[in-house]
Design an enzyme around this catalytic site. Structure first.
Site, PDB file in Angstrom:
ATOM      1  N   ALA A 110     -37.173 -19.320 -31.810  1.00  0.00           N
ATOM      2  CA  ALA A 110     -36.711 -20.796 -31.597  1.00  0.00           C
ATOM      3  C   ALA A 110     -37.610 -20.991 -30.496  1.00  0.00           C
ATOM      4  CB  ALA A 110     -35.383 -20.872 -31.656  1.00  0.00           C
ATOM      5  N   LYS A 163     -31.627 -15.888 -28.735  1.00  0.00           N
ATOM      6  CA  LYS A 163     -30.527 -16.032 -27.669  1.00  0.00           C
ATOM      7  C   LYS A 163     -30.286 -17.474 -27.384  1.00  0.00           C
ATOM      8  CE  LYS A 163     -29.377 -14.049 -23.157  1.00  0.00           C
ATOM      9  NZ  LYS A 163     -29.968 -13.409 -22.052  1.00  0.00           N
ATOM     10  N   THR A 184     -49.430 -10.977 -23.051  1.00  0.00           N
ATOM     11  CA  THR A 184     -50.073 -12.087 -22.253  1.00  0.00           C
ATOM     12  C   THR A 184     -51.486 -11.631 -21.484  1.00  0.00           C
ATOM     13  OG1 THR A 184     -49.926 -13.789 -20.596  1.00  0.00           O
ATOM     14  CG2 THR A 184     -48.343 -11.821 -20.630  1.00  0.00           C
ATOM     15  N   ASP A 185     -52.263 -12.630 -21.268  1.00  0.00           N
ATOM     16  CA  ASP A 185     -53.542 -12.143 -20.533  1.00  0.00           C
ATOM     17  C   ASP A 185     -53.123 -11.866 -18.925  1.00  0.00           C
ATOM     18  OD1 ASP A 185     -52.938 -14.851 -19.583  1.00  0.00           O
ATOM     19  OD2 ASP A 185     -54.720 -15.567 -20.294  1.00  0.00           O
ATOM     20  N   GLU A 186     -51.710 -12.453 -18.779  1.00  0.00           N
ATOM     21  CA  GLU A 186     -51.386 -12.175 -17.273  1.00  0.00           C
ATOM     22  C   GLU A 186     -51.177 -10.987 -16.961  1.00  0.00           C
ATOM     23  OE1 GLU A 186     -48.677 -14.938 -15.389  1.00  0.00           O
ATOM     24  OE2 GLU A 186     -49.284 -16.533 -16.827  1.00  0.00           O
ATOM     25  N   TYR A 188     -42.954 -12.044 -13.732  1.00  0.00           N
ATOM     26  CA  TYR A 188     -43.067 -12.255 -15.110  1.00  0.00           C
ATOM     27  C   TYR A 188     -44.206 -11.351 -15.646  1.00  0.00           C
ATOM     28  CZ  TYR A 188     -45.378 -14.522 -19.394  1.00  0.00           C
ATOM     29  OH  TYR A 188     -45.724 -14.413 -20.819  1.00  0.00           O
ATOM     30  N   ALA A 217     -42.903  -7.797 -15.722  1.00  0.00           N
ATOM     31  CA  ALA A 217     -42.020  -7.663 -16.927  1.00  0.00           C
ATOM     32  C   ALA A 217     -42.782  -7.481 -18.101  1.00  0.00           C
ATOM     33  CB  ALA A 217     -41.199  -8.723 -17.170  1.00  0.00           C
ATOM     34  N   LYS A 218     -43.818  -8.364 -18.570  1.00  0.00           N
ATOM     35  CA  LYS A 218     -44.768  -8.275 -19.682  1.00  0.00           C
ATOM     36  C   LYS A 218     -45.573  -6.959 -19.799  1.00  0.00           C
ATOM     37  CE  LYS A 218     -44.645 -11.061 -22.583  1.00  0.00           C
ATOM     38  NZ  LYS A 218     -43.879 -10.944 -23.593  1.00  0.00           N
ATOM     39  N   ASN A 275     -53.456 -19.000 -22.239  1.00  0.00           N
ATOM     40  CA  ASN A 275     -52.454 -20.131 -21.907  1.00  0.00           C
ATOM     41  C   ASN A 275     -52.317 -20.969 -23.310  1.00  0.00           C
ATOM     42  OD1 ASN A 275     -53.011 -19.368 -19.097  1.00  0.00           O
ATOM     43  ND2 ASN A 275     -51.505 -21.305 -18.784  1.00  0.00           N
ATOM     44  N   ARG A 292     -57.810 -21.600 -16.280  1.00  0.00           N
ATOM     45  CA  ARG A 292     -57.164 -21.034 -17.375  1.00  0.00           C
ATOM     46  C   ARG A 292     -57.935 -21.587 -18.648  1.00  0.00           C
ATOM     47  NH1 ARG A 292     -54.808 -19.281 -13.488  1.00  0.00           N
ATOM     48  NH2 ARG A 292     -52.684 -19.367 -13.124  1.00  0.00           N
ATOM     49  N   ASN A 315     -57.391 -26.542 -13.535  1.00  0.00           N
ATOM     50  CA  ASN A 315     -56.080 -27.450 -13.711  1.00  0.00           C
ATOM     51  C   ASN A 315     -56.546 -28.812 -13.302  1.00  0.00           C
ATOM     52  OD1 ASN A 315     -54.650 -25.189 -13.944  1.00  0.00           O
ATOM     53  ND2 ASN A 315     -53.694 -24.676 -12.125  1.00  0.00           N
TER      54      ASN A 315
END
Ligand code: NAD
Ligand code: DAU
Length: 364
Positions: A16, A41, A144-146, A168, A171-172, A197, A232, A267
């Site tokens: 979602a 969730k 992710t690329d991060e 973040y 955790a990924k 991104n 990015r 950016n």
């Protein structure tokens, strides 16, 4: 291993949200018999309205089920995994700035939640090996690329070490390491994608492009972090979702694929382009205190994905123009997304920054 194809039953966790809902709409919109169960969730970032197109179409709705639940809840996941040919896991807390303010939820979903999915996959794989179900299920973990950290020069390849630099990203990366460990130790059929991104319709207005578009529509200040020269590589959401579907169908087990965008920009360059599309002045842009640990640049090499047969379709200028038009046309959607905890979050993230801000020099 049989990769799930047309007619399969997919469990899409986090379906979602921004990218997950695009994946669900696009896969069901192929009308090839694929069935999808979404487990979500419905955090502040999840919204059933993102799946409205599917729910109002009788044919698509007949192949779609929505379950409100948490991937970290084994009792919710187990029965859904039992009937799925594959799990595609989009579920995550996805905003770097929120991970700096409050990391705990990122670890619960990104580590505990991924662990619960892997345990369910292990049970189902063993059932298949005992002949108690027809096919061995696959898990695609959306990453992710991060996870590569900031990349000063060149482009990350899939074999590069993981060097995450925000809660973040950590955790990924931790989720990915669990996925890899379950492949090596238990022989589970898993694949990982690392996307860059992503932008497009239904993107929560906390992120750079939708935040700046919606603030500019209201003539509010645009808080540009630091010198605004961070880089990015922008990927349209339909290309990200399409690449995930392609990897799900065509990858061998245990593989990792970079999913790069189509255009690397600072950016500042992004902000210039969106202001031009909105016919709004640069004077809205404020230089504010930088994000702690801000990654300067992400860039990935996409050769392996091209060799697998995938090519992005949406160029950045076209994609940004249609995205800006979408936000103009969907004001009730983004005003609702800026409800709930939005004002408290916005004040915590930006009030002091904006109070201390300066006009952003247009010529850097
Ligand atoms: P999003 O924040 O828009 O959506 C996340 C969805 O996951 C929401 O619907 C939310 O309700 C749900 N969710 C969160 N925790 C859950 C839990 N414990 N159980 C079940 N559902 C839960 O995020 P997005 O931008 O669509 O990102 C989707 C995935 O893609 C994430 O894993 C993210 O790390 C990854 N990714 C995002 C980008 C990007 O630029 N947006 C780029 C690369 C990778
Ligand atoms: O690279 C993939 C990642 O892209 C995903 O894994 C994340 O889920 C997704 O949120 C995104 O992370 P970023 O941190 O790159 O996206 P964000 O939109 O938050 O910021 C993009 C750039 O814009 C970044 O350099 C920070 C800057 N920025 C962002 C915000 C919200 C600003 O200058 N001002 C802002 O107010």
């Amino acid at each position: 291993m049989t990769a799930p194809g047309p007619g399969a039953h997919l469990l899409v966790s986090g379906g979602a949200g921004f990218i997950g809902s695009c994946f669900v709409r696009d896969v069901l919109g192929r009308h090839d018999g694929t069935r999808i169960t979404v487990l979500d969730k419905l955090t502040y970032a999840g919204n059933r309205i993102n799946l409205g197109d599917v729910e109002v179409d009788a044919e698509m709705a007949s192949r779609f089920t929505f379950v409100h639940g948490d991937i970290a809840d084994a009792s919710a996941v187990a029965p859904l995994a039992a009937t799925a040919d594959a799990i595609v896991n989009f579920a995550a807390e996805s905003h770097v700035d929120r991970s700096i303010l409050e990391p705990a939820a990122f670890l619960r979903t990104g580590v505990d939640g991924v662990h619960v999915l892997l345990e369910a996959l292990r049970v189902e794989t063993e059932r298949a090996q005992r002949g108690e179900r027809a096919s061995i299920p696959r898990l695609l973990q959306v990453s992710t690329d991060e996870v590569y950290g900031s990349v000063a020069e060149g482009r990350s390849v899939e074999a590069d070490p993981l060097a995450p630099r925000s809660p973040y990203a950590a955790a990924k990366a931790a989720g990915e390491l669990l996925v890899r460990a379950y492949h090596v130790t238990y022989g589970l059929d898993v694949v990982i994608t690392r996307g860059s991104n992503t932008y497009g319709p239904f993107h929560h207005p906390e992120k750079l492009i939708p935040l700046f578009v919606t603030n500019a529509l209201d003539d509010l200040p645009l808080p540009l972090y630091g010198d605004g020269l961070q880089r990015r590589d922008w990927l349209h959401v339909s290309d990200h979702a399409g690449a995930i579907g392609h990897v799900l169908a065509h990858s061998a087990a245990g593989e990792v694929y970079n999913v790069p965008g189509s255009t690397e920009l600072t950016n500042r360059e992004v902000v210039e382009r969106l202001l031009a599309l909105l016919d709004k002045p640069w004077s809205l842009v404020r230089t504010v205190a930088d994000r702690p640990g801000h990654d300067r640049r992400y860039a990935m090499d996409g050769r392996r994905l091209v060799e697998l047969g995938w090519r992005n379709r949406v160029g950045f200028d076209e994609g940004l123009a249609t995205t800006v038009a979408w936000y103009r046309d969907h004001e009730p959607w983004w005003r609702a997304a800026r409800g709930g905890d939005w004002d408290a979050y916005y004040a915590r993230q930006y009030a002091e920054r904006l109070a201390m801000s300066s006009a952003a020099d247009p010529n850097r």
